[in-house]
Scaffold this active site. Structure first.
Site, mmCIF file in Angstrom:
data_model
loop_
_atom_site.group_PDB
_atom_site.id
_atom_site.type_symbol
_atom_site.label_atom_id
_atom_site.label_comp_id
_atom_site.label_asym_id
_atom_site.label_seq_id
_atom_site.Cartn_x
_atom_site.Cartn_y
_atom_site.Cartn_z
ATOM 1 N N GLY A 29 -22.382 2.842 9.792
ATOM 2 C CA GLY A 29 -21.872 3.424 8.570
ATOM 3 C C GLY A 29 -21.287 4.802 8.723
ATOM 4 O O GLY A 29 -20.189 5.084 8.234
ATOM 5 N N GLU A 30 -21.982 5.687 9.414
ATOM 6 C CA GLU A 30 -21.520 7.068 9.503
ATOM 7 C C GLU A 30 -20.246 7.191 10.341
ATOM 8 O O GLU A 30 -19.521 8.171 10.237
ATOM 9 C CB GLU A 30 -22.603 7.966 10.103
ATOM 10 C CG GLU A 30 -22.995 7.587 11.514
ATOM 11 C CD GLU A 30 -24.168 8.404 12.019
ATOM 12 O OE1 GLU A 30 -24.112 8.804 13.191
ATOM 13 O OE2 GLU A 30 -25.126 8.629 11.245
ATOM 14 N N ASP A 31 -19.942 6.166 11.168
ATOM 15 C CA ASP A 31 -18.722 6.198 11.979
ATOM 16 C C ASP A 31 -17.485 5.727 11.194
ATOM 17 O O ASP A 31 -16.435 6.367 11.233
ATOM 18 C CB ASP A 31 -18.864 5.296 13.210
ATOM 19 C CG ASP A 31 -19.674 5.954 14.322
ATOM 20 O OD1 ASP A 31 -20.078 7.107 14.135
ATOM 21 O OD2 ASP A 31 -19.907 5.289 15.346
ATOM 22 N N THR A 32 -17.599 4.584 10.498
ATOM 23 C CA THR A 32 -16.385 3.930 9.996
ATOM 24 C C THR A 32 -16.435 3.477 8.542
ATOM 25 O O THR A 32 -15.455 2.912 8.042
ATOM 26 C CB THR A 32 -16.088 2.675 10.847
ATOM 27 O OG1 THR A 32 -17.182 1.767 10.742
ATOM 28 C CG2 THR A 32 -15.871 3.037 12.304
ATOM 29 N N ARG A 33 -17.567 3.703 7.830
ATOM 30 C CA ARG A 33 -17.672 3.154 6.488
ATOM 31 C C ARG A 33 -16.540 3.630 5.594
ATOM 32 O O ARG A 33 -15.894 2.826 4.898
ATOM 33 C CB ARG A 33 -19.008 3.546 5.851
ATOM 34 C CG ARG A 33 -19.149 3.004 4.408
ATOM 35 C CD ARG A 33 -20.401 3.558 3.726
ATOM 36 N NE ARG A 33 -21.594 3.200 4.451
ATOM 37 C CZ ARG A 33 -22.196 2.025 4.371
ATOM 38 N NH1 ARG A 33 -21.694 1.085 3.618
ATOM 39 N NH2 ARG A 33 -23.303 1.805 5.053
ATOM 40 N N GLY A 61 -35.460 -0.709 4.825
ATOM 41 C CA GLY A 61 -36.830 -1.167 5.044
ATOM 42 C C GLY A 61 -36.865 -2.557 5.620
ATOM 43 O O GLY A 61 -35.866 -3.259 5.695
ATOM 44 N N GLU A 95 -29.063 -6.271 14.061
ATOM 45 C CA GLU A 95 -28.040 -7.103 13.394
ATOM 46 C C GLU A 95 -27.248 -7.902 14.421
ATOM 47 O O GLU A 95 -27.000 -9.094 14.245
ATOM 48 C CB GLU A 95 -27.051 -6.201 12.625
ATOM 49 C CG GLU A 95 -27.379 -6.017 11.170
ATOM 50 C CD GLU A 95 -26.270 -5.258 10.440
ATOM 51 O OE1 GLU A 95 -26.494 -4.935 9.264
ATOM 52 O OE2 GLU A 95 -25.213 -4.985 11.036
#
Length: 1087
Positions: A29-33, A61, A95
């Site tokens: 997320g912090e790279d490409t969201r 969680g 994932e």
């Protein structure tokens, strides 16, 4: 998308997909969201690819992780964005492991995207990936092994590598989206386990859609009765498009099932949100109103080429909210609507309609066998009961499906018992599906539908209209009948009358039966023999009964009653009795009757207290009836029809109290002696017939300005023609054969047809050219029968006023061609002229003066050699068996300029097709495609005489969008009396049925074919396959057409097609041949 089956489909299936999502996005997320991944997600959903993204709706969680894993399992594909810091997230690595287990392990699609990362760093775990794994190593060694293995596997897959500075990012994203679209396509919808007759229907619909063309928006409506399989066909078409054209032709696709039920359950805003998500990818839309949804859909869909299928539409509001107008959609889009109500489609100007017809008996047997016996072939031991069920179902798939499932595992005796039960009380599931269309009717429309279903299925259209207008006390039923047709409840045919599907009829009758299931005397309509007998013999009638219809040709027993049954029927409006016999006449008849039609009335007269002031139709026959004195006792202002045919009445009383009478029929009243002088006051009378009244010596004067038809045939004691008062401006026919009349009044000079011959006595099966007529003399005061001497030559130069009538069928004395020119001037105002069976030899140029003439028949004029002119506005011309016609005359009638404007229908002897005809086929049919508007074409058919005088009919037939039409004047050509070869030239636009309503369309297929029916089989055509290329209006289309048929033809025939489309000056005609399988001939086409 809905998951329940549509009621308009006959197969119970759901649209539950094997996958919830088309694609799952895995990313850091912090790279490409907010950058690359966000744009990729937007592009995927905008393409109609349902994509899962962890949009911070789910936390990190353990419980949340299981939800993400579920999303991975329910995705058809996974796009893994491997950015620099991807491996730093243990969650991303978990994932990835799950993706490889669930997706790759089950043969699903994984696309790795190396976003500003060297794939070798991922494979070898070097660079940022090596650093991240070193940090993880201290925490969990076992998980680390799985992560490393997963990274090696993902790096070995074919994917996409993006490095900043190598190109535009949006083009890179477009490649990924295109790849996903091609690989996953669209999920097909589950369909029937044993489809029958579906492939050809799908092929027809696909051909009409013209998929791939961006020339406008195509709206196609699939319509038919409930349970006929509209949804099933729409699903099959959707699946075919998914497998063939989805990616290439449409950006997004949506099958919106069961719109009627879902709009009632969830509302139109919910349906609009569904479309926005399916077609545009708008996942979080908060619509404040349906109006806002309309605005948003129109704005979003105008930029997208989409396929939208709206299933089971039944209200205009649904279309207003979901597919308002053609300008909602981008050119190239296709909208398919399934409905029972064709009026809903009228909002779309260029719509195409496709009516789904019932299954054939063969397909019905196959479907029933599969459902009931779980076998594909018919079991011979079950053939009889299977055939009975098929007959009952009348080709309705819903009924076959329901009954087949119910019969599964049952014995033949149980089948018979169940079928008998269905005949008495229809199956509830079938009833509920069919009743949907009925429930959507207004109250008056429901009433006339129930009237027709209970009493008038298969009856002549004009009779039904007349009776129901009287029954309901209205002037016209046109609007109500139109609504019933549009809602697929009835069909109206000029020849077959009003037709209902057998199960639609049962549905209507069951509605009436439910009014009082146990007591038929408390129902509004009675039509079943056992119910009527019970009511009459047990006096169980009530004021609920409004209509009784008794027509039982096979019922030979006499109904034994006391004549009192009608006393309780205080609201009975229509009483129709035929082929039914009673022990005595009625002692009472309701005065509320509006229609009384009783064949073989069982009493000499009507009850003394019978005074029906509202009576409209009075039709009584039978040897018992002797008096109708009730007519002279008071006024009957509504009465328009009196029919006393085949009765024993001796006198027609004073009927001055019936001033609005239109039809008075006294045919075969063998004891009729006197007709009251009051008939002279019936100014509205249109039809007056007293055929066969052999004791009638005198006919009263008639002042009949509205008279159309007068028949005195067979009045063998009648010596003088009735005195005529007033102008006979509307007269069409007067028959006076079989009378002692020797001279007619001059007032009948200008009418169309006066016959002193009987068609019945000559055994004609259709109206022939009548013989022994009255000769119309130019002398105003001298009009005599042919039995009188008429000196034709003396009258040649006399001035003659032209006939005022528009239709004339005349049989004139044997005239030489020199004198016939004089007679032609009579017909200057005539539009339809029949001069068949004459012996004149020449029709000269005076024919050109008949500017009003539209139709000319010269059939059987065997001495006719020359036709020197043709009326300028002629449309229909028939010269069958004019065997002496010369070559120059034929050339004039087959002249290219004469037929270039189309809209003509010609028949004449000829042994060849004109040379100006450019497309021909020696097969029984020829096909072509056209775009938007049917071109001007002429259909030429060459037909020889019948073999061994066998009775054979040839019908040119025109098929467009599955609708059939036949030539309006040439609808059936009998070749049994055809002496030589004949050519038929017609314009398909003149052909009847509803084909002309369907001329405008995006891409339409036309098939012109011959239908032949005869006593002998002369030739059997094999299966043929033709590939046709036609260039019209500088637009080229290709199509395949498969035709399998077995046809009996009397002789070899040539089939030709001429188009009048203008060409560019430098265009040329080339012959290009395509082999026809099993035929061994070539099909020549224009290129």
């Amino acid at each position: 998308m809905a998951t329940t089956s549509s009621s308009s489909s006959y197969f119970p299936f759901t649209t539950t997909f094997p996958f919830t999502y088309d694609a799952f996005l895995s990313f850091r997320g912090e790279d490409t969201r907010s950058g690359f991944t966000g744009y990729l997600y937007y592009s995927l959903t905008n393409r109609g690819i349902k994509t899962f993204i962890d949009d911070e709706e789910l936390g990190r969680g353990k419980e949340i992780a299981s939800s993400l894993f579920t999303a991975i399992e329910q995705s058809r594909a996974a796009v893994v964005v491997l950015s620099k810091n991807y491996a730093s997230s243990s969650f991303c690595l978990d994932e990835l492991v799950k993706i490889l287990e669930c997706v790759k392990g089950k043969g699903r699609l994984i696309i790795p995207v190396f976003y500003d990362v060297d794939p070798s760093h991922v494979r070898k775990q070097t660079g940022t990936y090596g650093e991240a794994l070193a940090v993880h190593e201290a925490n969990n060694v076992e998980r680390l092994k799985r992560w490393k293995m997963a990274l090696e596997k993902i790096a070995d897959l074919s994917g996409y590598h993006f490095k900043h500075g190598d190109g535009y990012e949006h083009k890179f994203v477009a490649k990924i989206v295109g790849h996903v679209s091609i690989e996953i396509k669209r999920a097909t919808l589950p369909i029937v386990d044993h489809p029958v007759g579906l492939d050809s229907q799908v092929e027809n619909v696909i051909s009409l859609l013209n998929v791939g063309s961006s020339d406008g928006v195509c709206v196609l409506g699939i319509h038919g009765i409930g349970g006929i399989g509209k949804t099933t066909l729409a699903v099959a078409v959707y699946n075919w498009l998914v497998n063939h054209f989805a990616v290439l032709c449409f950006e997004n696709m949506c099958f919106h099932e069961n719109t009627r039920e879902n709009s009632n359950k969830y509302g139109l805003k919910h349906l609009q949100k569904t479309l926005l998500f399916e077609l545009v990818g708008e996942n979080k839309v908060a619509l404040m109103s349906v109006r806002e949804g309309i605005s948003m859909l129109k704005q979003k869909l105008q930029r997208k080429k989409i396929l939208l299928i709206l299933d089971d539409i039944d209200q205009q509001e649904q279309l207003d909210a979901l597919a308002g107008n053609l300008d909602w959609f981008s050119p190239g889009s296709r909208v398919i609507i399934t409905t029972r109500d064709t009026s809903l489609l009228s909002r779309y100007e260029d719509r195409i309609t496709y009516e789904l017809d019932k299954l054939t008996d063969e397909d019905s047997l196959e479907l029933l066998s599969f459902k009931a016996l779980k076998i594909n072939k018919v079991d011979p031991s079950y053939l009889d009961i299977l055939s009975s069920v098929v007959t009952y179902a009348s080709g309705l798939p819903l009924a076959l499906e329901v009954m087949g499932s119910n019969f599964l595992g049952k014995s033949i005796e149980q089948w018979k018992s169940a079928l008998d039960q269905y005949r008495r009380i229809p199956n509830k599931k079938i009833q509920n599906v069919l009743k949907v269309s009925f429930d959507g009717l207004e109250e008056f429309e429901k009433e006339i539908f129930l009237d027709i279903a209970c009493c008038f299925n298969g009856c002549e259209l004009k009779d039904v209209k007349r009776i129901l207008c009287a029954h309901h006390n209205v002037d016209t039923l046109e609007y109500g009948l139109k609504v019933l047709v549009e809602k697929s409840l009835i069909k109206m045919d000029a020849y077959r009358g009003i037709i209902l599907h057998a199960l639609i009829q049962d549905m209507g009758r069951e509605i009436v039966r439910q009014e009082s299931p146990k007591k038929p005397g408390k129902r509004s309509r009675l039509w079943l023999l056992e119910d009527i007998v019970q009511v009459f013999e047990m006096n169980m009638g009530s004021d609920k009964i409004e209509m009784i219809h008794m027509d039982f040709p096979k019922f030979e027993k006499v109904i034994r009653w006391d004549g009192e049954a009608f006393k309780k029927m205080r609201n009975l409006k229509t009483l129709f009795i035929r082929h039914t016999y009673f022990s005595q006449g009625p002692k009472y008849l309701p005065n509320c009757l509006r229609v009384l039609n009783w064949e073989e009335y069982p009493s000499p007269c009507l009850p003394l207290d019978f005074h029906p002031e509202g009576l409209v139709i009075f039709q009584l026959s039978g040897k018992s009836i002797q008096s109708v004195r009730f007519l002279e006792k008071q006024k009957y202002m509504s009465l328009t029809v009196i029919n006393l045919d085949h009765s024993n009445v001796e006198e027609i009383p004073d009927i001055s109290g019936v001033p609005n009478l239109v039809n008075l029929s006294l045919n075969m009243c063998l004891n009729l002696i006197k007709i009251h002088e009051s008939i002279v006051f019936l100014d509205r009378l249109s039809i007056l017939s007293a055929q066969g009244c052999r004791r009638l010596k005198r006919f009263p004067s008639i002042k009949l300005t509205n008279l159309v038809h007068l028949c005195l045939s067979g009045c063998s004691s009648l010596e003088h023609f009735p005195k005529m008062l007033g102008k006979l401006k509307n007269i069409l026919t007067i028959y006076s054969d079989g009378t002692l009349i020797k001279e007619l009044p001059s007032a009948i000079k200008r009418f169309c047809l006066i016959s002193h011959s009987s068609m019945i006595k000559h055994g004609a099966s259709s109206p022939p050219a009548l013989s022994s007529p009255i000769v119309m003399s130019p002398d105003e005061e001298k009009v005599t029968s042919e039995r009188s001497e008429v000196d034709v030559e003396e009258e040649q130069g006399s001035p003659m006023a032209p006939l005022e009538a528009k239709h004339s069928a005349c049989k004139l004395p044997d005239l030489l061609h020199e004198s016939f020119t004089t007679y032609l001037t009579w017909f200057r105002n005539v539009e339809d002229l029949d001069l068949s069976e004459h012996n004149f030899t020449v029709l000269d140029e005076s024919l050109k003066e008949l500017c009003s003439l539209r139709s000319l028949s010269l059939n059987g004029c065997r001495e006719l050699r020359e036709i020197k002119g043709i009326p300028p506005n002629i449309k229909y011309f028939s010269a069958r068996n004019c065997i002496s016609l010369t070559y120059p005359s034929k050339n004039m009638l087959l002249n290219k300029e004469l037929h270039e404007d189309g809209a003509k229908d010609f028949v004449l002897p000829s042994s060849s097709i004109p040379k100006w005809v450019e497309h021909s086929s020696n097969n029984d049919s020829i096909s072509f495609w056209f775009h938007n508007k049917l071109p001007e074409i002429s259909l030429c058919v060459l037909v020889g005489p019948a073999v061994d005088f066998s009775r054979t009919h040839i019908c040119p037939e025109f098929i467009i969008n599955s609708s059939r039409g036949q030539a309006e004047h040439l609808e059936s050509v009998e070749t049994s009396n055809q002496l030589v070869d004949h050519i038929f030239i017609t314009d398909p636009k003149l052909m009847k049925s509803k084909v002309n309503e369907k001329m405008n369309g995006i891409m339409l297929c036309v098939q012109l074919s011959l239908v032949a029916k005869g006593d002998q089989l002369s030739r059997n055509l094999e299966s043929i396959f033709t590939k046709i290329e036609v260039n019209m209006q500088q637009q080229k289309y290709m199509a395949s057409h498969e035709r399998r048929l077995s046809l009996d033809l009397p002789l070899g025939m040539s089939f030709s097609l001429n188009d009048h489309v203008s060409r560019e000056p430098n265009s040329s005609v080339q012959a290009r041949s395509y082999p026809c399988a099993n035929v061994g001939k070539n099909l020549w086409t224009l290129t």
